[in-house]
Design a protein around this motif. Structure first.
Motif, PDB file in Angstrom:
ATOM      1  N   MET A  94       0.453  -0.757  -0.224  1.00  0.00           N
ATOM      2  CA  MET A  94      -0.484   0.249  -0.112  1.00  0.00           C
ATOM      3  C   MET A  94       0.910   1.196  -0.171  1.00  0.00           C
ATOM      4  SD  MET A  94      -3.106  -1.055   2.447  1.00  0.00           S
ATOM      5  CE  MET A  94      -1.887  -2.385   3.773  1.00  0.00           C
ATOM      6  N   THR A  95       0.486   2.301  -1.408  1.00  0.00           N
ATOM      7  CA  THR A  95       0.662   3.611  -0.954  1.00  0.00           C
ATOM      8  C   THR A  95       0.218   5.086  -0.425  1.00  0.00           C
ATOM      9  OG1 THR A  95       0.803   3.569  -3.339  1.00  0.00           O
ATOM     10  CG2 THR A  95       2.934   2.294  -2.741  1.00  0.00           C
ATOM     11  N   ASN A  96       1.293   5.486  -0.107  1.00  0.00           N
ATOM     12  CA  ASN A  96       0.842   7.246   0.434  1.00  0.00           C
ATOM     13  C   ASN A  96       1.494   7.799   0.039  1.00  0.00           C
ATOM     14  OD1 ASN A  96      -0.196   9.461   2.132  1.00  0.00           O
ATOM     15  ND2 ASN A  96      -0.755   8.355   3.639  1.00  0.00           N
ATOM     16  N   GLU A  97       1.905   9.058  -0.934  1.00  0.00           N
ATOM     17  CA  GLU A  97       2.481   9.949  -1.198  1.00  0.00           C
ATOM     18  C   GLU A  97       2.858  11.096  -0.358  1.00  0.00           C
ATOM     19  OE1 GLU A  97       1.264  11.854  -4.751  1.00  0.00           O
ATOM     20  OE2 GLU A  97       1.162  10.159  -5.877  1.00  0.00           O
ATOM     21  N   GLN A  98       2.422  10.955   1.347  1.00  0.00           N
ATOM     22  CA  GLN A  98       1.863  11.633   1.510  1.00  0.00           C
ATOM     23  C   GLN A  98       3.243  11.034   2.822  1.00  0.00           C
ATOM     24  OE1 GLN A  98       1.650  14.768   1.727  1.00  0.00           O
ATOM     25  NE2 GLN A  98       0.911  14.776  -0.433  1.00  0.00           N
ATOM     26  N   MET A  99       3.254  10.053   3.102  1.00  0.00           N
ATOM     27  CA  MET A  99       4.200   8.623   4.072  1.00  0.00           C
ATOM     28  C   MET A  99       5.494   9.338   4.183  1.00  0.00           C
ATOM     29  SD  MET A  99       3.380   7.112   6.449  1.00  0.00           S
ATOM     30  CE  MET A  99       4.385   6.355   8.208  1.00  0.00           C
ATOM     31  N   PRO A 100       6.118   9.763   5.142  1.00  0.00           N
ATOM     32  CA  PRO A 100       7.499  10.113   5.195  1.00  0.00           C
ATOM     33  C   PRO A 100       7.945   8.557   4.587  1.00  0.00           C
ATOM     34  CG  PRO A 100       6.328  11.619   6.481  1.00  0.00           C
ATOM     35  CD  PRO A 100       5.552  10.130   5.985  1.00  0.00           C
ATOM     36  N   GLY A 101       9.228   7.912   5.089  1.00  0.00           N
ATOM     37  CA  GLY A 101       9.985   6.739   4.984  1.00  0.00           C
ATOM     38  C   GLY A 101      11.135   7.677   6.307  1.00  0.00           C
ATOM     39  N   HIS A 102      11.845   6.572   6.577  1.00  0.00           N
ATOM     40  CA  HIS A 102      12.107   6.087   8.070  1.00  0.00           C
ATOM     41  C   HIS A 102      13.715   5.372   7.983  1.00  0.00           C
ATOM     42  CE1 HIS A 102      11.649   1.434   8.785  1.00  0.00           C
ATOM     43  NE2 HIS A 102      10.985   1.638   8.006  1.00  0.00           N
ATOM     44  N   THR A 103      14.022   5.942   8.890  1.00  0.00           N
ATOM     45  CA  THR A 103      15.468   4.664   8.866  1.00  0.00           C
ATOM     46  C   THR A 103      15.580   3.934  10.007  1.00  0.00           C
ATOM     47  OG1 THR A 103      16.758   7.114   9.917  1.00  0.00           O
ATOM     48  CG2 THR A 103      16.312   7.387   7.574  1.00  0.00           C
ATOM     49  N   ARG A 104      14.391   3.157  10.553  1.00  0.00           N
ATOM     50  CA  ARG A 104      14.130   2.460  12.238  1.00  0.00           C
ATOM     51  C   ARG A 104      14.665   0.925  11.261  1.00  0.00           C
ATOM     52  NH1 ARG A 104      14.181   5.271  17.184  1.00  0.00           N
ATOM     53  NH2 ARG A 104      12.642   7.050  16.431  1.00  0.00           N
ATOM     54  N   GLU A 105      15.802   0.449  12.270  1.00  0.00           N
ATOM     55  CA  GLU A 105      16.148  -0.953  11.938  1.00  0.00           C
ATOM     56  C   GLU A 105      15.887  -0.989  12.820  1.00  0.00           C
ATOM     57  OE1 GLU A 105      19.882  -1.796  10.618  1.00  0.00           O
ATOM     58  OE2 GLU A 105      19.913  -0.681   8.435  1.00  0.00           O
ATOM     59  N   ILE A 106      15.204  -2.399  13.048  1.00  0.00           N
ATOM     60  CA  ILE A 106      15.271  -3.941  14.028  1.00  0.00           C
ATOM     61  C   ILE A 106      15.675  -5.119  13.786  1.00  0.00           C
ATOM     62  CG2 ILE A 106      12.690  -2.541  14.527  1.00  0.00           C
ATOM     63  CD1 ILE A 106      11.434  -5.042  13.236  1.00  0.00           C
ATOM     64  N   ILE A 107      15.268  -6.282  14.703  1.00  0.00           N
ATOM     65  CA  ILE A 107      16.080  -7.477  14.574  1.00  0.00           C
ATOM     66  C   ILE A 107      15.318  -7.893  13.817  1.00  0.00           C
ATOM     67  CG2 ILE A 107      16.491  -9.274  15.852  1.00  0.00           C
ATOM     68  CD1 ILE A 107      18.130  -7.769  18.137  1.00  0.00           C
ATOM     69  N   THR A 108      15.347  -9.037  13.121  1.00  0.00           N
ATOM     70  CA  THR A 108      14.506  -9.670  12.928  1.00  0.00           C
ATOM     71  C   THR A 108      13.459 -10.649  13.734  1.00  0.00           C
ATOM     72  OG1 THR A 108      15.571  -9.660  10.170  1.00  0.00           O
ATOM     73  CG2 THR A 108      13.960 -11.398  10.597  1.00  0.00           C
ATOM     74  N   THR A 109      12.064 -10.322  13.805  1.00  0.00           N
ATOM     75  CA  THR A 109      11.744 -10.760  14.071  1.00  0.00           C
ATOM     76  C   THR A 109      10.178 -11.863  14.158  1.00  0.00           C
ATOM     77  OG1 THR A 109      10.812 -10.076  17.472  1.00  0.00           O
ATOM     78  CG2 THR A 109      10.343  -7.920  15.143  1.00  0.00           C
ATOM     79  N   GLN A 110       9.118 -12.106  15.018  1.00  0.00           N
ATOM     80  CA  GLN A 110       8.561 -13.075  15.060  1.00  0.00           C
ATOM     81  C   GLN A 110       6.590 -11.501  14.056  1.00  0.00           C
ATOM     82  OE1 GLN A 110       6.012 -13.707  17.950  1.00  0.00           O
ATOM     83  NE2 GLN A 110       4.714 -15.305  16.230  1.00  0.00           N
ATOM     84  N   THR A 111       6.327 -12.304  12.704  1.00  0.00           N
ATOM     85  CA  THR A 111       5.429 -11.399  11.907  1.00  0.00           C
ATOM     86  C   THR A 111       4.025 -12.018  12.101  1.00  0.00           C
ATOM     87  OG1 THR A 111       6.071 -11.530  10.150  1.00  0.00           O
ATOM     88  CG2 THR A 111       6.717  -9.900  10.455  1.00  0.00           C
ATOM     89  N   ILE A 112       3.588 -12.079  11.694  1.00  0.00           N
ATOM     90  CA  ILE A 112       2.222 -12.918  12.004  1.00  0.00           C
ATOM     91  C   ILE A 112       0.593 -12.931  10.702  1.00  0.00           C
ATOM     92  CG2 ILE A 112       1.922 -13.646  14.529  1.00  0.00           C
ATOM     93  CD1 ILE A 112      -0.655 -11.807  15.273  1.00  0.00           C
ATOM     94  N   PRO A 113      -0.182 -13.285  10.160  1.00  0.00           N
ATOM     95  CA  PRO A 113      -0.535 -13.101   9.520  1.00  0.00           C
ATOM     96  C   PRO A 113      -1.842 -11.626   9.786  1.00  0.00           C
ATOM     97  CG  PRO A 113      -1.302 -15.093   9.351  1.00  0.00           C
ATOM     98  CD  PRO A 113      -0.036 -14.320  10.266  1.00  0.00           C
ATOM     99  N   GLY A 114      -1.926 -10.154   9.408  1.00  0.00           N
ATOM    100  CA  GLY A 114      -2.541  -9.009   9.958  1.00  0.00           C
ATOM    101  C   GLY A 114      -1.414  -8.133  10.338  1.00  0.00           C
ATOM    102  N   THR A 115      -0.238  -8.348  10.059  1.00  0.00           N
ATOM    103  CA  THR A 115       0.635  -7.675  10.268  1.00  0.00           C
ATOM    104  C   THR A 115       0.836  -6.981   9.439  1.00  0.00           C
ATOM    105  OG1 THR A 115       2.145  -8.872  12.191  1.00  0.00           O
ATOM    106  CG2 THR A 115       3.625  -7.430  11.128  1.00  0.00           C
TER     107      THR A 115
END
Length: 283
Positions: free
Chosen positions: A212-233
């Motif tokens: 999903m895209t939104n032209e107004q949405m700023p990006g980020h430079t945050r990094e996190i350690i690879t971690t758990q995801t589930i459907p809907g994340t």
């Protein structure tokens, strides 16, 4: 009584799905299962099956299926203009099919995924306690032209006109309910405003996820350690895109998990097409 489904045409992406493959995420195995589980469950209940029984998930372009025995069926979810021997039949209703009749589909009127349940026991591959087809787990990821799917213990049900009413809101709602994700607190004020005050446009999508895209949405430079995801994340990419993970998604990820779709919203998103516009609302 036994019978078979003969797939003269398999459609764009027709697969066998149930409620998913639970208990194996620690081995890297996705949950899988019906994308719109509400619709799949209702299809099963209409024909007297257990809610978790396997169904056919039909996407956008439906198959052409010949029945080799009498059967009771139900089609719930997207309206893909189903026809039996070229005569229009209703969705969200129990229909009796006779031996030799052919079920086919036409124009996609609303939604993109329909679920076909049969009042019988489908003889399909079961791996890790689930019939859901997934690449690398089952022998196939979808049905193909010429495939034959057997079924046994056919139950011909009375009252073939039994039907249910499903609100069109399930398919046309533009607001999806979300909860804060584990990294929600990393969002800045401008990002929060863009997420909740602006429309998002759905981009490329499949059973693994929706971009999903939104032209107004700023990006980020945050990094996190690879971690758990589930459907809907819902993850936020450095470019400012959102990735909503769906039933076949990977079990871990390295982008911030800023939101989590409710179960209802996962089902609703699964019925949306590319270029559709949505908004998010906090539950």
């Amino acid at each position: 009584m036994k019978g078979s489904l003969i797939f003269h045409k398999a459609g764009l992406h027709t697969s066998v799905q149930d409620m998913g493959r639970y208990g194996y995420r620690k081995y890297g195995v996705p949950l899988s299962g019906s994308m719109d589980q509400n619709s799949a469950i209702r299809a099963n209940l209409l024909v007297g099956n257990e809610a978790s029984a396997p169904v056919l998930e039909i996407t956008v372009v439906g198959p052409q299926i010949e029945f080799t025995s009498d059967a009771s069926i139900a089609i719930v979810g997207a309206d893909l203009s189903p026809k039996l021997d070229r005569r229009v039949i209703h969705t969200n209703a129990r229909i009796n099919v006779l031996k030799g009749q052919v079920l086919e589909f036409g124009k996609c009127k609303y939604g993109i995924r329909a679920y076909l349940a049969i009042a019988a026991e489908l003889q399909c591959e079961q791996v890790m306690k689930s019939h859901s087809q997934f690449h690398g787990i089952t022998s196939g990821t979808k049905l193909t032209n010429g495939d034959v799917l057997d079924y046994t213990e056919v139950k011909m049900l009375s009252a073939p006109t039994t039907a249910i009413r499903i609100s069109k809101k399930h398919f046309n709602t533009k607001r999806l309910e979300v909860f804060p994700g584990p990294e929600f607190n990393l969002l800045q004020k401008g990002q929060l405003k863009s997420i909740f005050d602006q429309e998002w446009i759905i981009g490329p999508n499949n059973r693994m996820g929706y971009q999903m895209t939104n032209e107004q949405m700023p990006g980020h430079t945050r990094e996190i350690i690879t971690t758990q995801t589930i459907p809907g994340t819902i993850q936020l990419t450095p470019a400012g895109k959102l990735l909503a993970l769906m039933r076949d998604a990977q079990v871990t990820g390295g982008y911030p998990r800023i939101l989590q779709l409710s179960e209802l919203s996962i089902n609703q998103l699964a019925q949306k097409t590319e270029r559709s516009k949505i908004r998010f609302k906090l539950a």
